[in-house]
Scaffold this motif. Structure first.
Motif, PDB file in Angstrom:
ATOM      1  N   TYR A 330       0.870  -1.209  -0.109  1.00  0.00           N
ATOM      2  CA  TYR A 330       0.216   0.043  -0.176  1.00  0.00           C
ATOM      3  C   TYR A 330       0.975   1.192  -0.167  1.00  0.00           C
ATOM      4  CZ  TYR A 330      -3.056   3.725   1.776  1.00  0.00           C
ATOM      5  OH  TYR A 330      -4.039   4.664   1.889  1.00  0.00           O
ATOM      6  N   LYS A 331       0.378   2.271  -1.029  1.00  0.00           N
ATOM      7  CA  LYS A 331       1.443   3.418  -0.903  1.00  0.00           C
ATOM      8  C   LYS A 331       0.301   4.867  -1.205  1.00  0.00           C
ATOM      9  CE  LYS A 331       4.942   3.512  -3.494  1.00  0.00           C
ATOM     10  NZ  LYS A 331       5.958   3.505  -4.510  1.00  0.00           N
ATOM     11  N   ALA A 332       0.620   5.726  -0.401  1.00  0.00           N
ATOM     12  CA  ALA A 332      -0.392   6.785  -0.564  1.00  0.00           C
ATOM     13  C   ALA A 332       0.564   8.263  -0.260  1.00  0.00           C
ATOM     14  CB  ALA A 332      -1.438   6.892   0.288  1.00  0.00           C
ATOM     15  N   TYR A 333       0.313   9.205  -0.657  1.00  0.00           N
ATOM     16  CA  TYR A 333       1.127  10.522  -0.490  1.00  0.00           C
ATOM     17  C   TYR A 333       0.081  11.503   0.417  1.00  0.00           C
ATOM     18  CZ  TYR A 333       4.257   8.734  -4.063  1.00  0.00           C
ATOM     19  OH  TYR A 333       5.096   7.818  -4.784  1.00  0.00           O
ATOM     20  N   ASN A 334      -0.442  10.882   1.342  1.00  0.00           N
ATOM     21  CA  ASN A 334      -1.269  11.642   2.227  1.00  0.00           C
ATOM     22  C   ASN A 334      -0.683  11.487   3.794  1.00  0.00           C
ATOM     23  OD1 ASN A 334      -2.112   9.183   2.639  1.00  0.00           O
ATOM     24  ND2 ASN A 334      -4.155   9.732   3.123  1.00  0.00           N
ATOM     25  N   LEU A 335       0.686  11.489   4.047  1.00  0.00           N
ATOM     26  CA  LEU A 335       1.373  11.096   5.249  1.00  0.00           C
ATOM     27  C   LEU A 335       0.790  12.149   6.290  1.00  0.00           C
ATOM     28  CD1 LEU A 335       3.260   9.744   7.103  1.00  0.00           C
ATOM     29  CD2 LEU A 335       5.179  10.924   6.331  1.00  0.00           C
ATOM     30  N   ASP A 336       0.760  13.550   6.033  1.00  0.00           N
ATOM     31  CA  ASP A 336       0.225  14.451   7.006  1.00  0.00           C
ATOM     32  C   ASP A 336      -1.046  14.201   7.283  1.00  0.00           C
ATOM     33  OD1 ASP A 336      -0.738  14.844   4.490  1.00  0.00           O
ATOM     34  OD2 ASP A 336      -0.757  17.098   4.629  1.00  0.00           O
ATOM     35  N   GLN A 337      -1.994  13.589   6.412  1.00  0.00           N
ATOM     36  CA  GLN A 337      -3.313  13.152   7.119  1.00  0.00           C
ATOM     37  C   GLN A 337      -3.319  11.895   8.130  1.00  0.00           C
ATOM     38  OE1 GLN A 337      -6.226  13.202   3.768  1.00  0.00           O
ATOM     39  NE2 GLN A 337      -4.958  14.916   2.777  1.00  0.00           N
ATOM     40  N   VAL A 338      -2.420  11.078   7.514  1.00  0.00           N
ATOM     41  CA  VAL A 338      -2.384   9.728   8.418  1.00  0.00           C
ATOM     42  C   VAL A 338      -1.959  10.021   9.584  1.00  0.00           C
ATOM     43  CG1 VAL A 338      -1.091   7.552   8.426  1.00  0.00           C
ATOM     44  CG2 VAL A 338      -1.973   8.322   6.178  1.00  0.00           C
ATOM     45  N   LEU A 339      -0.695  10.792   9.750  1.00  0.00           N
ATOM     46  CA  LEU A 339      -0.336  11.191  11.210  1.00  0.00           C
ATOM     47  C   LEU A 339      -1.300  12.018  12.022  1.00  0.00           C
ATOM     48  CD1 LEU A 339       3.224  11.883  10.277  1.00  0.00           C
ATOM     49  CD2 LEU A 339       2.419   9.982  11.646  1.00  0.00           C
ATOM     50  N   ASP A 340      -2.312  12.550  11.325  1.00  0.00           N
ATOM     51  CA  ASP A 340      -3.470  13.208  12.021  1.00  0.00           C
ATOM     52  C   ASP A 340      -4.583  12.175  12.313  1.00  0.00           C
ATOM     53  OD1 ASP A 340      -4.630  15.531  13.096  1.00  0.00           O
ATOM     54  OD2 ASP A 340      -5.680  16.012  11.617  1.00  0.00           O
ATOM     55  N   GLY A 341      -4.473  10.879  12.092  1.00  0.00           N
ATOM     56  CA  GLY A 341      -5.314   9.992  12.585  1.00  0.00           C
ATOM     57  C   GLY A 341      -6.179   9.342  11.421  1.00  0.00           C
ATOM     58  N   ASP A 342      -5.965   9.791  10.086  1.00  0.00           N
ATOM     59  CA  ASP A 342      -6.928   9.183   8.976  1.00  0.00           C
ATOM     60  C   ASP A 342      -6.038   7.731   8.484  1.00  0.00           C
ATOM     61  OD1 ASP A 342      -8.567  11.110   8.973  1.00  0.00           O
ATOM     62  OD2 ASP A 342      -7.478  12.423   7.400  1.00  0.00           O
ATOM     63  N   LEU A 343      -6.087   6.783   9.415  1.00  0.00           N
ATOM     64  CA  LEU A 343      -5.220   5.611   9.331  1.00  0.00           C
ATOM     65  C   LEU A 343      -6.023   4.521   8.705  1.00  0.00           C
ATOM     66  CD1 LEU A 343      -2.453   4.692   9.958  1.00  0.00           C
ATOM     67  CD2 LEU A 343      -3.368   3.981  12.164  1.00  0.00           C
ATOM     68  N   GLN A 344      -7.452   4.666   8.564  1.00  0.00           N
ATOM     69  CA  GLN A 344      -8.294   3.848   8.007  1.00  0.00           C
ATOM     70  C   GLN A 344      -8.071   2.913   6.693  1.00  0.00           C
ATOM     71  OE1 GLN A 344     -10.634   2.426  10.361  1.00  0.00           O
ATOM     72  NE2 GLN A 344     -10.291   0.804   8.999  1.00  0.00           N
ATOM     73  N   ALA A 345      -7.568   3.622   5.678  1.00  0.00           N
ATOM     74  CA  ALA A 345      -7.262   3.213   4.528  1.00  0.00           C
ATOM     75  C   ALA A 345      -5.884   2.128   4.753  1.00  0.00           C
ATOM     76  CB  ALA A 345      -6.918   4.264   3.430  1.00  0.00           C
ATOM     77  N   VAL A 346      -5.194   2.704   5.394  1.00  0.00           N
ATOM     78  CA  VAL A 346      -3.852   1.803   5.565  1.00  0.00           C
ATOM     79  C   VAL A 346      -4.009   0.301   6.138  1.00  0.00           C
ATOM     80  CG1 VAL A 346      -1.442   1.716   6.295  1.00  0.00           C
ATOM     81  CG2 VAL A 346      -2.448   3.973   5.946  1.00  0.00           C
TER      82      VAL A 346
END
Length: 364
Positions: A330-346
């Motif tokens: 899995y690869k995405a270019y939204n690291l800032d959003q992931v670190l803000d808790g948007d982890l569901q897709a991962v």
């Protein structure tokens, strides 16, 4: 078309499901939170099977009735064909629901995050992971409890333990462990540290260990007090600075396994002792279930327990705002959003990969 005889496990599950509902309706059980929690967990596990079976059985019976009426009235032929077309999907869903699941999926979890290679930068990254998981828990509506934390003067985290708990009994698919068990492993970060004056990108790592939380009254794990070595010491804050003048911190060693738990964030020695015992019990429960899974040749998703960077499960690349899960590609270019808790897709990518492996294993 399959009949009930082809799904004896579904009928067994339905019978147990109904029996649990009868038990939960009894006043003496309804007034016992511990009993209701255990029954509720099993009820939700069986609910996946029962729901799929009832959907399949309803379609099967409706199709049989429509086909019978079509013999007398052709107008029912189209309805029969439509119902027949839905049956294979409903049957497949039932077969999937009958595949044995992780028995801990609906449990709450305890998570440990430890700074690995990289010094202060690794501690800062461990703190980022703690915030990421805390915010993700908030989005899921889970409760969080910080059990212990060893922080640094720059705001990083050397090691931390946190409990993530669902506010109500849910379907196992929505359980805390069902999602968070995939987070166990080594997480690698690539970025320019705040302590770097030359602007060079540095790679460091933090280790995450996740295990299902045992209930206080869980009879699966019985800890003999004689197997515990308990040391009392003074709590300390960032940089070793004392935060109180009483010896309230607890270091608990389980002699048979060598597991060591240290708790100092609670206000009293008794509270720290209870917290350490709860985490120890959860660790032992996890070890027990992993051993059972290995013996059954059905090992669950393994967790990397080393801080070695070569055993990484995920990379967080700040210059490119990129996150990569190395187990699922899995690869995405939204690291800032992931670190803000948007982890569901991962997490979904891990769950889907695991589900595919379970299905493949069932078909072998």
């Amino acid at each position: 078309m399959a009949s009930d005889e082809q799904f004896p496990a579904a009928l067994t599950a339905l019978e147990e499901y109904r029996d649990i509902e009868r038990q939960m309706s009894q006043p003496e059980v309804a007034s016992n939170p511990d009993a209701m929690r255990k029954l509720g967990r099993r009820h939700s596990e069986l609910g996946l099977i029962v729901s799929a079976y009832r959907k399949y059985a309803s379609l099967r019976d409706d199709y049989a009735a429509a086909r019978e009426m079509a013999d007398e009235d052709p107008d029912f032929l189209d309805e029969a064909k439509g119902l027949e077309a839905q049956l294979p999907k409903a049957e497949e869903k039932l077969r999937n629901a009958l595949i044995p699941r992780d028995p801990d999926d609906s449990r709450d979890v305890i998570m440990e995050i430890k700074a690995g290679t990289g010094g202060e930068e690794a501690a800062l990254f461990a703190g980022d992971l703690l915030r990421m998981y805390t915010r993700y828990a908030e989005k899921r509506g889970w409760k969080t409890e910080l059990m212990s934390e060893n922080s640094t003067e720059l705001g990083g985290v050397k090691d931390v333990s946190i409990a993530l708990r669902s506010k109500s009994i849910q379907s196992p698919l929505d359980g805390v462990w069902a999602s968070m068990k995939y987070e166990g492993g080594v997480h690698r970060v690539q970025r320019i540290p705040v302590t770097e004056s030359q602007g060079r990108i540095q790679t460091s790592a933090a280790g995450v260990i996740v295990f299902p939380e045992a209930d206080d009254d869980d009879d699966e794990i019985d800890i003999d007090p004689k197997d515990l070595k308990i040391d009392i010491f003074m709590s300390s804050g960032p940089g070793g600075q004392s935060v109180n003048t009483t010896y309230s911190a607890v270091r608990m060693t389980h002699i048979p396994t060598g597991i060591v738990m240290s708790m100092q964030d609670e206000k009293s020695q008794i509270q720290n002792r209870q917290a350490a015992l709860r985490v120890l019990k959860s660790r032992l429960l996890s070890m027990k279930h992993e051993q059972e899974a290995e013996e059954a040749a059905d090992m669950r998703h393994s967790q990397v327990r080393s801080m070695d960077r070569s055993e990484r499960i995920r990379t967080y690349n700040f210059p490119e705002n990129r996150i990569v899960d190395h187990r699922t590609n899995y690869k995405a270019y939204n690291l800032d959003q992931v670190l803000d808790g948007d982890l569901q897709a991962v997490i979904d990518s891990d769950m889907q990969t695991d589900e595919a492996k379970r299905l493949a294993g069932q078909q072998q």
